[in-house]
Design an enzyme around this catalytic site. Structure first.
Site, short mmCIF file in Angstrom:
data_model
loop_
_atom_site.label_atom_id
_atom_site.label_comp_id
_atom_site.label_asym_id
_atom_site.label_seq_id
_atom_site.Cartn_x
_atom_site.Cartn_y
_atom_site.Cartn_z
N PRO A 1 0.49 -1.09 0.20
CA PRO A 1 0.08 0.55 0.30
C PRO A 1 1.01 1.68 0.20
O PRO A 1 1.87 1.48 0.77
CB PRO A 1 -0.58 -0.33 1.80
CG PRO A 1 -0.18 -1.05 2.35
CD PRO A 1 0.67 -2.40 0.76
N CYS B 1 0.88 5.70 -0.74
CA CYS B 1 0.35 6.90 -0.79
C CYS B 1 0.49 7.38 -1.81
O CYS B 1 1.55 7.77 -2.11
CB CYS B 1 0.84 7.85 0.33
SG CYS B 1 0.13 6.96 2.14
N GLN C 1 -5.78 -1.55 2.73
CA GLN C 1 -5.21 -0.85 3.83
C GLN C 1 -5.95 0.13 4.49
O GLN C 1 -6.09 0.82 3.96
CB GLN C 1 -4.08 -0.57 3.47
CG GLN C 1 -3.34 -0.17 5.40
CD GLN C 1 -1.66 0.22 4.82
OE1 GLN C 1 -1.52 1.30 4.97
NE2 GLN C 1 -0.88 -0.90 5.44
N TYR D 1 1.38 5.17 12.66
CA TYR D 1 -0.53 6.02 12.96
C TYR D 1 -1.03 5.24 14.53
O TYR D 1 -0.35 5.04 16.20
CB TYR D 1 -1.03 5.70 11.45
CG TYR D 1 -0.50 5.90 10.14
CD1 TYR D 1 0.02 7.49 10.69
CD2 TYR D 1 0.17 5.66 10.09
CE1 TYR D 1 0.79 7.55 9.65
CE2 TYR D 1 1.32 6.12 8.77
CZ TYR D 1 1.50 7.17 8.70
OH TYR D 1 2.45 7.92 7.94
N ARG E 1 -0.93 -4.87 9.24
CA ARG E 1 0.34 -4.99 8.89
C ARG E 1 0.45 -3.57 10.52
O ARG E 1 0.39 -2.91 10.99
CB ARG E 1 0.37 -2.83 8.04
CG ARG E 1 1.92 -2.62 8.49
CD ARG E 1 2.16 -2.17 6.91
NE ARG E 1 2.77 -2.82 6.02
CZ ARG E 1 2.85 -1.97 4.63
NH1 ARG E 1 3.54 -0.88 4.27
NH2 ARG E 1 3.56 -2.63 3.54
C1 531 Z 1 7.04 4.93 5.15
C2 531 Z 1 7.27 5.07 5.86
C3 531 Z 1 8.11 3.41 6.20
C4 531 Z 1 8.39 2.82 7.37
C5 531 Z 1 7.85 3.95 8.64
C6 531 Z 1 7.29 5.17 8.81
C7 531 Z 1 7.46 5.88 7.39
N1 531 Z 1 5.76 5.89 4.76
C8 531 Z 1 4.31 4.44 5.47
C9 531 Z 1 3.04 5.41 5.35
C10 531 Z 1 2.80 6.51 4.63
C11 531 Z 1 4.41 7.26 3.84
C12 531 Z 1 5.77 6.81 4.09
C13 531 Z 1 2.18 4.43 6.03
O1 531 Z 1 2.40 3.64 5.93
C14 531 Z 1 1.00 4.94 5.43
#
Ligand code: 531
Length: 361
Positions: free
Chosen positions: A30, A32, A106, A189, A237
């Protein structure tokens, strides 16, 4: 090489999860796209996801899709908090399935990392004047760095609403035709911020002990499993570790995953980090694979590995050596929507191309 089950590379062997079969072990992580308006999917999402189904992926997972408007990371993130969000996602899910992939989504709430600018606009928290909104979290502690907003510590009523939002969103995902659902409990998150003692300082039954910090995710998983059909797979996840002393550790993940499995979770998607801005992470090829391997063997559950997986042989080794059951590619998939076709060639395997492309593959 003959194309039979003994000579098919591990990466191209099918995998059945409940009633759903992935044609191979390659998934689109997934990712963004920050391109929605009011959470509504559009032609960008259709082409981005559709082309990767055409390109041979076994599983295509739609990016973090918010269960409530304030759960979006940015104003450009997808949502599925209303009936109006269903139709454009249904068009995408239908196309993905028509082209032989499993259609995953997701669902997520960004918690204290919500209300941020698009990454290409700097990614810092947005004030209300800039189009941002009030954010929520377990405790009134800001993430830090550019994410300076202090979340409002969720009340019991907020927690009940959040669980209902996940359940209602799961139902809408089903209506849209998805046949694989993932709960986002990683990357700092909302769920992740309840799990880790670094972000959760509550003194009620949702904070303190491991049992209390995992309660929100486990209760929500149970409620979602009740509306997500028995014949369809459910994934979660997690961030396997925070990469920070005093934070969530791999032993915590193992204990949590056993409980998630007991709630009917079929596949554990193993990422890490994202909870605090000052985590010390050494990013090397396959750096998160050891988490998928430990969880696969320690909790006896199917796992997905993600993070810096780019090469055909690397991906095939991960599956063949029993480190993970599925590999999810992220950035590499932004470079190459036809990665499975290219990987097949390298591994000496013949993919069945779509008729339209048969003379070239
Ligand atoms: C990358 C990310 C990977 C591992 C730890 C923190 C960040 N991401 C993940 C994202 C959005 C932007 C960048 C999401 O999980 C929604």
């Amino acid at each position: 090489m003959a194309n039979n089950s003994t000579s098919v590379p591990a990466l191209f062997q099918p995998l059945t999860l409940r009633s759903v079969t992935l044609r191979n072990r390659i998934g689109v992580s997934p990712m963004c796209q920050y391109t929605a308006e009011d959470g509504v999917a559009n032609d960008w999402h259709f082409v981005h996801l559709g082309s990767r189904a055409v390109g041979g992926a076994g599983l295509v997972i739609v990016e973090a899709t918010a269960v409530a408007p304030e759960g979006r990371i940015t104003p450009g993130c997808l949502g599925l908090w209303s009936e109006n969000h269903i139709a454009p996602l249904a068009r995408i899910a239908t196309f993905i399935k028509q082209h032989g992939a499993v259609a995953g989504i997701q669902i997520a709430h960004a918690g204290r990392k919500a209300s941020a600018a698009l990454p290409w606009n700097g990614g810092a928290h947005l004030s209300e004047a800039q189009g941002g909104w009030e954010i929520i979290g377990p405790s009134a502690l800001a993430f830090g760095g550019d994410l300076t907003k202090v979340p409002h510590a969720m009340t019991e009523a907020d927690l009940a609403r959040l669980q209902n939002d996940f359940v209602a969103t799961a139902k809408r995902a089903l209506t849209a035709g998805f046949n694989f659902l993932e709960l986002h409990a990683a990357h700092g998150y909302l769920f992740n911020s309840f799990l880790s003692p670094l972000s959760n300082q509550r003194t009620d039954k949702y904070g303190g002990s491991f049992e209390n910090r995992t309660r929100l995710l486990l209760d929500t998983t149970r409620a979602v499993r009740q509306v997500w059909p028995e014949h369809l797979p459910l994934a979660v996840r997690i961030s396997a570790i925070d990469w920070k002393a005093g934070g969530w550790q791999i032993e915590d993940s193992l204990a949590l995953v056993k409980l998630l499995k007991a709630e009917g979770v079929d596949l554990l998607d193993c990422s890490s980090g994202g909870l605090v801005p000052d985590a010390k992470i050494t990013v090397v090829p396959g750096y998160q694979v050891p988490f998928a391997e430990k969880i696969r063997h320690g909790a006896n559950i199917l796992t997905a590995a993600v993070g810096f997986i780019t090469e055909a042989k690397q991906a095939d080794d991960i599956v063949r050596e029993g480190k993970a059951d599925v590999v999810l590619l992220a950035r590499e998939y932004l470079r190459d929507p036809y990665w499975p076709a290219h990987a097949a060639k390298i591994l000496g395997h013949k993919l069945t191309p779509p008729n339209q492309y048969a003379r070239a593959w």
